[in-house]
Design a protein around this motif. Structure first.
Motif, PDB file in Angstrom:
ATOM      1  N   ARG A  65       0.553  -1.198  -0.057  1.00  0.00           N
ATOM      2  CA  ARG A  65      -0.014   0.096  -0.246  1.00  0.00           C
ATOM      3  C   ARG A  65       0.828   1.314  -0.138  1.00  0.00           C
ATOM      4  O   ARG A  65       0.657   2.285  -0.659  1.00  0.00           O
ATOM      5  CB  ARG A  65      -0.860  -0.125   1.122  1.00  0.00           C
ATOM      6  CG  ARG A  65      -1.937   1.137   1.172  1.00  0.00           C
ATOM      7  CD  ARG A  65      -3.483   0.643   1.804  1.00  0.00           C
ATOM      8  NE  ARG A  65      -3.946  -0.357   1.224  1.00  0.00           N
ATOM      9  CZ  ARG A  65      -4.324  -1.447   1.830  1.00  0.00           C
ATOM     10  NH1 ARG A  65      -4.176  -1.810   3.095  1.00  0.00           N
ATOM     11  NH2 ARG A  65      -5.142  -2.519   0.907  1.00  0.00           N
ATOM     12  N   GLN A  66       1.983   1.211   0.916  1.00  0.00           N
ATOM     13  CA  GLN A  66       2.804   2.330   0.909  1.00  0.00           C
ATOM     14  C   GLN A  66       3.378   2.732  -0.372  1.00  0.00           C
ATOM     15  O   GLN A  66       3.611   4.019  -0.679  1.00  0.00           O
ATOM     16  CB  GLN A  66       3.933   2.100   2.097  1.00  0.00           C
ATOM     17  CG  GLN A  66       4.987   2.947   2.137  1.00  0.00           C
ATOM     18  CD  GLN A  66       4.813   4.259   2.831  1.00  0.00           C
ATOM     19  OE1 GLN A  66       3.780   4.625   3.336  1.00  0.00           O
ATOM     20  NE2 GLN A  66       5.715   5.295   2.298  1.00  0.00           N
ATOM     21  N   PHE A  67       3.676   1.631  -1.068  1.00  0.00           N
ATOM     22  CA  PHE A  67       4.450   2.040  -2.258  1.00  0.00           C
ATOM     23  C   PHE A  67       3.674   1.760  -3.481  1.00  0.00           C
ATOM     24  O   PHE A  67       3.966   1.626  -4.825  1.00  0.00           O
ATOM     25  CB  PHE A  67       5.591   0.970  -2.570  1.00  0.00           C
ATOM     26  CG  PHE A  67       6.591   0.932  -1.445  1.00  0.00           C
ATOM     27  CD1 PHE A  67       7.234   2.284  -1.197  1.00  0.00           C
ATOM     28  CD2 PHE A  67       7.144  -0.206  -0.860  1.00  0.00           C
ATOM     29  CE1 PHE A  67       8.309   2.391  -0.195  1.00  0.00           C
ATOM     30  CE2 PHE A  67       8.206   0.174   0.162  1.00  0.00           C
ATOM     31  CZ  PHE A  67       8.575   1.233   0.400  1.00  0.00           C
ATOM     32  N   GLN A  68       2.134   2.013  -3.322  1.00  0.00           N
ATOM     33  CA  GLN A  68       1.353   1.845  -4.437  1.00  0.00           C
ATOM     34  C   GLN A  68       1.601   2.702  -5.675  1.00  0.00           C
ATOM     35  O   GLN A  68       1.453   2.491  -6.790  1.00  0.00           O
ATOM     36  CB  GLN A  68      -0.161   2.162  -3.834  1.00  0.00           C
ATOM     37  CG  GLN A  68      -1.314   1.762  -4.431  1.00  0.00           C
ATOM     38  CD  GLN A  68      -2.589   1.886  -3.832  1.00  0.00           C
ATOM     39  OE1 GLN A  68      -3.493   1.288  -4.307  1.00  0.00           O
ATOM     40  NE2 GLN A  68      -2.723   2.223  -2.626  1.00  0.00           N
ATOM     41  N   ARG A  69       1.970   3.871  -5.292  1.00  0.00           N
ATOM     42  CA  ARG A  69       2.058   4.984  -6.266  1.00  0.00           C
ATOM     43  C   ARG A  69       3.477   4.907  -7.105  1.00  0.00           C
ATOM     44  O   ARG A  69       3.820   5.521  -7.982  1.00  0.00           O
ATOM     45  CB  ARG A  69       1.986   6.268  -5.777  1.00  0.00           C
ATOM     46  CG  ARG A  69       0.605   6.647  -5.228  1.00  0.00           C
ATOM     47  CD  ARG A  69       0.280   8.353  -5.289  1.00  0.00           C
ATOM     48  NE  ARG A  69       1.063   8.372  -3.710  1.00  0.00           N
ATOM     49  CZ  ARG A  69       0.920   9.626  -3.041  1.00  0.00           C
ATOM     50  NH1 ARG A  69       0.080  10.685  -3.619  1.00  0.00           N
ATOM     51  NH2 ARG A  69       1.521   9.728  -1.991  1.00  0.00           N
ATOM     52  N   VAL A  70       4.365   3.944  -6.501  1.00  0.00           N
ATOM     53  CA  VAL A  70       5.690   4.108  -7.106  1.00  0.00           C
ATOM     54  C   VAL A  70       5.631   3.635  -8.615  1.00  0.00           C
ATOM     55  O   VAL A  70       6.153   4.229  -9.463  1.00  0.00           O
ATOM     56  CB  VAL A  70       6.698   2.937  -6.482  1.00  0.00           C
ATOM     57  CG1 VAL A  70       7.872   2.778  -7.191  1.00  0.00           C
ATOM     58  CG2 VAL A  70       6.898   3.477  -5.106  1.00  0.00           C
ATOM     59  N   PRO A  71       4.899   2.579  -8.991  1.00  0.00           N
ATOM     60  CA  PRO A  71       4.918   2.080 -10.637  1.00  0.00           C
ATOM     61  C   PRO A  71       4.569   3.199 -11.454  1.00  0.00           C
ATOM     62  O   PRO A  71       5.222   3.539 -12.300  1.00  0.00           O
ATOM     63  CB  PRO A  71       3.789   1.075 -10.499  1.00  0.00           C
ATOM     64  CG  PRO A  71       3.730   0.423  -9.015  1.00  0.00           C
ATOM     65  CD  PRO A  71       3.971   1.594  -8.314  1.00  0.00           C
ATOM     66  N   GLY A  72       3.223   4.101 -11.005  1.00  0.00           N
ATOM     67  CA  GLY A  72       2.838   4.960 -11.855  1.00  0.00           C
ATOM     68  C   GLY A  72       3.980   6.121 -11.855  1.00  0.00           C
ATOM     69  O   GLY A  72       4.301   6.576 -13.059  1.00  0.00           O
ATOM     70  N   PHE A  73       4.529   6.476 -10.959  1.00  0.00           N
ATOM     71  CA  PHE A  73       5.494   7.396 -10.951  1.00  0.00           C
ATOM     72  C   PHE A  73       6.751   7.253 -11.813  1.00  0.00           C
ATOM     73  O   PHE A  73       7.496   7.808 -12.540  1.00  0.00           O
ATOM     74  CB  PHE A  73       6.120   7.803  -9.329  1.00  0.00           C
ATOM     75  CG  PHE A  73       7.131   8.691  -9.199  1.00  0.00           C
ATOM     76  CD1 PHE A  73       6.809  10.041  -9.747  1.00  0.00           C
ATOM     77  CD2 PHE A  73       8.316   8.491  -8.997  1.00  0.00           C
ATOM     78  CE1 PHE A  73       8.100  10.994  -9.627  1.00  0.00           C
ATOM     79  CE2 PHE A  73       9.400   9.186  -8.748  1.00  0.00           C
ATOM     80  CZ  PHE A  73       9.342  10.704  -9.247  1.00  0.00           C
ATOM     81  N   MET A  74       7.402   6.062 -11.453  1.00  0.00           N
ATOM     82  CA  MET A  74       8.652   5.519 -12.158  1.00  0.00           C
ATOM     83  C   MET A  74       8.427   5.463 -13.646  1.00  0.00           C
ATOM     84  O   MET A  74       9.322   5.868 -14.368  1.00  0.00           O
ATOM     85  CB  MET A  74       8.974   4.085 -11.875  1.00  0.00           C
ATOM     86  CG  MET A  74       9.468   4.057 -10.226  1.00  0.00           C
ATOM     87  SD  MET A  74      11.119   4.819 -10.291  1.00  0.00           S
ATOM     88  CE  MET A  74      11.810   4.301  -8.652  1.00  0.00           C
ATOM     89  N   GLU A  75       7.261   4.957 -13.861  1.00  0.00           N
ATOM     90  CA  GLU A  75       7.046   4.970 -15.382  1.00  0.00           C
ATOM     91  C   GLU A  75       7.127   6.302 -16.268  1.00  0.00           C
ATOM     92  O   GLU A  75       7.658   6.682 -17.375  1.00  0.00           O
ATOM     93  CB  GLU A  75       5.364   4.395 -15.625  1.00  0.00           C
ATOM     94  CG  GLU A  75       5.249   3.534 -16.725  1.00  0.00           C
ATOM     95  CD  GLU A  75       3.819   3.015 -16.586  1.00  0.00           C
ATOM     96  OE1 GLU A  75       3.407   3.249 -17.878  1.00  0.00           O
ATOM     97  OE2 GLU A  75       3.340   2.879 -15.625  1.00  0.00           O
ATOM     98  N   GLY A  76       6.619   7.375 -15.528  1.00  0.00           N
ATOM     99  CA  GLY A  76       6.682   8.705 -15.981  1.00  0.00           C
ATOM    100  C   GLY A  76       8.035   9.392 -15.660  1.00  0.00           C
ATOM    101  O   GLY A  76       8.388  10.686 -15.968  1.00  0.00           O
ATOM    102  N   PHE A  77       8.936   8.765 -15.048  1.00  0.00           N
ATOM    103  CA  PHE A  77      10.290   9.180 -14.726  1.00  0.00           C
ATOM    104  C   PHE A  77      11.451   8.967 -15.714  1.00  0.00           C
ATOM    105  O   PHE A  77      12.590   8.334 -15.240  1.00  0.00           O
ATOM    106  CB  PHE A  77      10.694   8.461 -13.287  1.00  0.00           C
ATOM    107  CG  PHE A  77      11.607   9.232 -12.467  1.00  0.00           C
ATOM    108  CD1 PHE A  77      11.844  10.485 -12.692  1.00  0.00           C
ATOM    109  CD2 PHE A  77      11.963   8.742 -11.372  1.00  0.00           C
ATOM    110  CE1 PHE A  77      12.641  11.199 -11.843  1.00  0.00           C
ATOM    111  CE2 PHE A  77      13.027   9.169 -10.432  1.00  0.00           C
ATOM    112  CZ  PHE A  77      13.480  10.534 -10.703  1.00  0.00           C
ATOM    113  N   GLY A  78      11.302   9.237 -16.906  1.00  0.00           N
ATOM    114  CA  GLY A  78      12.227   8.998 -17.885  1.00  0.00           C
ATOM    115  C   GLY A  78      13.408   9.458 -17.700  1.00  0.00           C
ATOM    116  O   GLY A  78      14.467   8.959 -18.091  1.00  0.00           O
ATOM    117  N   ARG A  79      13.529  10.674 -17.072  1.00  0.00           N
ATOM    118  CA  ARG A  79      14.685  11.198 -16.668  1.00  0.00           C
ATOM    119  C   ARG A  79      15.660  10.204 -16.019  1.00  0.00           C
ATOM    120  O   ARG A  79      17.112  10.652 -16.252  1.00  0.00           O
ATOM    121  CB  ARG A  79      14.572  12.531 -16.224  1.00  0.00           C
ATOM    122  CG  ARG A  79      13.988  13.846 -16.977  1.00  0.00           C
ATOM    123  CD  ARG A  79      14.070  15.140 -16.207  1.00  0.00           C
ATOM    124  NE  ARG A  79      12.817  15.015 -15.485  1.00  0.00           N
ATOM    125  CZ  ARG A  79      11.449  15.298 -15.870  1.00  0.00           C
ATOM    126  NH1 ARG A  79      11.458  15.765 -17.143  1.00  0.00           N
ATOM    127  NH2 ARG A  79      10.613  15.346 -14.832  1.00  0.00           N
TER     128      ARG A  79
END
Lengths: 103, 430
Positions: free
Chosen positions: B362-376
């Motif tokens: 639950r804590q890391f729920q937002r990681v996948p979406g963020f990483m995906e948009g984290f092209g830099r």
């Protein structure tokens, strides 16, 4: 040059050489992955990029081929193209397919 | 009357531990594994954090086929022509319960299976469960080859590429955006050579090393190195959707290029590749988690997508072991109370909710979406850091400008707002 032969030109590693180091018991009589009859180049190119075993191949003339024999059984092609050009994805028959010695 | 009280499908971390718990509780349990032996089809990067295993087997350190204790964490940003590494070691990460070990799944899973078998679990290897048997909505057993085997509860621990979860609990096939493909080579080297090359203190200690940038050539993913006793596990994990849409070369070509990078070439020089393997990594966390229970069935481990990839940390096996333990324990309780319906198996969900497993996911729920948009992170930042460190370390006799003057243009190329935004994003996501 087509999209597929362009991509082919960028592949310099001999992945078959690496696969030959693996232990397999290939089920010659049963293809556990089947493609649709005439897969589109766009979808096929995706599988060329993501398959870690390089089983989705194209020759110099742009002719596509697929050989399940070196399959690592990861399922990536099923996730990538399960709705498009992968018609059937099953595990190889029990005891067949890859057998990790290290894993 | 069912053939067995419980059937476990798959003998990986979750399955063996669940079977062990059921057998310990005195339940009749059958484990069905499609490989010739436990671990034959399994693969990890990989490193296991010990805390969950220790709870089940306090003596695992002396018994389990562990490769090396991780005494050194390295994180690198790599470009084709440069590499910068953070190297961290501490006494704290060696303490019991905080320690972690590199493992190879073929030997490791056979040991886990032997523990379950010694406790009384029955094993059949080399037989695949081809189908789930249902009576209405209730799972009542499995079809394996010619046989139909019934059980009061079925534990699906058949991994990330489960072909059974959809029939058992209506799981959807995860989308390509939520799964990565891992490709790994095991490279054999003499024990002492590995110890020396990673600057380990002894042959029993080693390094865990993650890379962003060049390994996936700018697309979503990263490279890894884990040192085993007499081999190095070397590979990369690449987002399937990102690679199939934006990849420049196939993942196995990426791995070959990564191996030729001077940093990796120096590490594996003289080594012999002995295995080339592939495995999917579920990165969608809770977003792709199927129902964990149904009438007469529960899921644990990667079949339930229990995995977290933070870029600097990858975890799956400790979740699988903890979930396997809870699944076994609560399946046994449900069997004892005579109710293995979805309601009767609720104890498993509650236990997961109260534990680090679902709390972390639950804590890391937002990681996948963020990483995906984290092209830099996979392209721009490794280049920016390279350029800054070139300015700092290279001396060529030309007059040295003030630091501000040499650094600012580099950061500006990336965009100061982007850097601030990404820093904030990282803080918020983690």
């Amino acid at each position: 040059m087509s999209k597929l032969t362009d991509l082919r030109a960028k592949i310099v590693v001999n992945v078959e050489g690496y696969l030959s180091l693996n232990k397999y018991d290939v089920d010659e009589s049963n293809a556990h992955i089947e493609l649709v009859a005439d897969p589109s180049d766009d979808e096929f190119a995706k599988l060329m990029l993501v398959c870690p075993a390089g089983l989705y191949k194209v020759d110099e003339g742009g002719i596509k081929s697929f050989d399940y024999a070196g399959c690592l059984e990861c399922g990536t092609c099923r996730i990538a193209c399960g709705d498009t050009i992968i018609r059937r994805w099953e595990n190889p028959q029990p005891t067949m397919g890859i057998e990790h010695r290290f894993g | 009357m069912s053939d067995f009280e419980a059937i476990v499908v798959g003998s990986g971390c979750a399955g063996s531990i669940a079977a062990y718990e059921l057998a310990q509780a005195g339940k009749s349990v059958l484990v069905v594994e499609r490989g010739n032996f436990a671990g034959a089809k399994n693969m990890t990067g990989g490193r296991i954090y010990s805390h969950a295993l220790e709870k089940v087997f306090p003596n695992f350190r002396g018994e389990a086929p562990l490769e090396r204790r991780v005494a050194c964490e390295r994180i690198s940003m790599m470009t084709e022509d440069a590499n910068v590494t953070m190297d961290f070691g501490s006494q704290d990460m060696l303490k019991d319960g905080q320690d972690s070990y590199t493992v190879l799944r073929a030997p490791f899973d056979q040991w886990l299976a032997s523990k379950a078998e010694d406790a009384g679990a029955e094993y059949i290897n080399g037989i695949a469960v081809e189908d789930i048997m249902k009576d209405g909505t209730r799972v009542v057993g499995v079809r394996a080859g010619e046989d139909e085997i019934t059980a009061d509860v079925v534990l699906l621990c058949d991994g990330v590429n489960s072909l059974l979860a959809s029939k058992a609990v209506g799981a959807q096939r995860p989308p390509a955006s939520a799964v990565a493909v891992g490709v790994k080579q095991t490279v054999e080297l003499p024990t002492s050579v590995i110890t020396d090359r990673v600057l380990a203190n002894s042959d029993k200690e080693g390094a865990a090393w993650l890379f962003s940038g060049y390994p996936t050539q700018g697309t979503f993913g990263g490279g890894f190195v884990y040192t085993n006793k007499d081999s190095v596990s070397l590979g990369l994990v690449a987002g399937i959707e990102a690679t199939m849409n934006c990849g420049k070369v196939p993942v196995y070509q990426m791995l070959e290029d990564f191996k030729k990078h001077p940093v990796i070439a120096a590490l594996i020089r003289g080594g012999k590749v002995v295995e080339h393997s592939g495995h999917m990594v579920p990165e969608g966390a809770l977003n792709i988690m199927p129902e964990l229970t149904g009438d007469g069935v529960l899921l644990a481990g990667e079949s339930a997508m229990m995995c977290v990839n933070l870029g600097y940390q990858v975890r799956g096996m400790d979740y699988a072991i903890a979930a396997g333990q809870m699944a076994g324990e609560h399946a046994a309780k449900a069997l004892s109370s005579g109710d293995t319906s979805k309601v009767g198996l609720q104890g498993y969900i509650r236990a997961l909710e109260d534990s680090f497993v679902l709390k972390d996911l639950r804590q890391f729920q937002r990681v996948p979406g963020f990483m995906e948009g984290f092209g830099r992170m996979f392209d721009g930042y490794p280049q920016m850091v390279r350029d800054m460190l070139n300015k700092i370390f290279i001396v060529d006799g030309s007059p040295v400008p003030p630091m501000k003057k040499s650094m600012l243009p580099i950061v500006k190329r990336m965009g100061i707002m982007n850097v601030l935004k990404d820093t904030r994003g990282v803080m918020r996501t983690l």
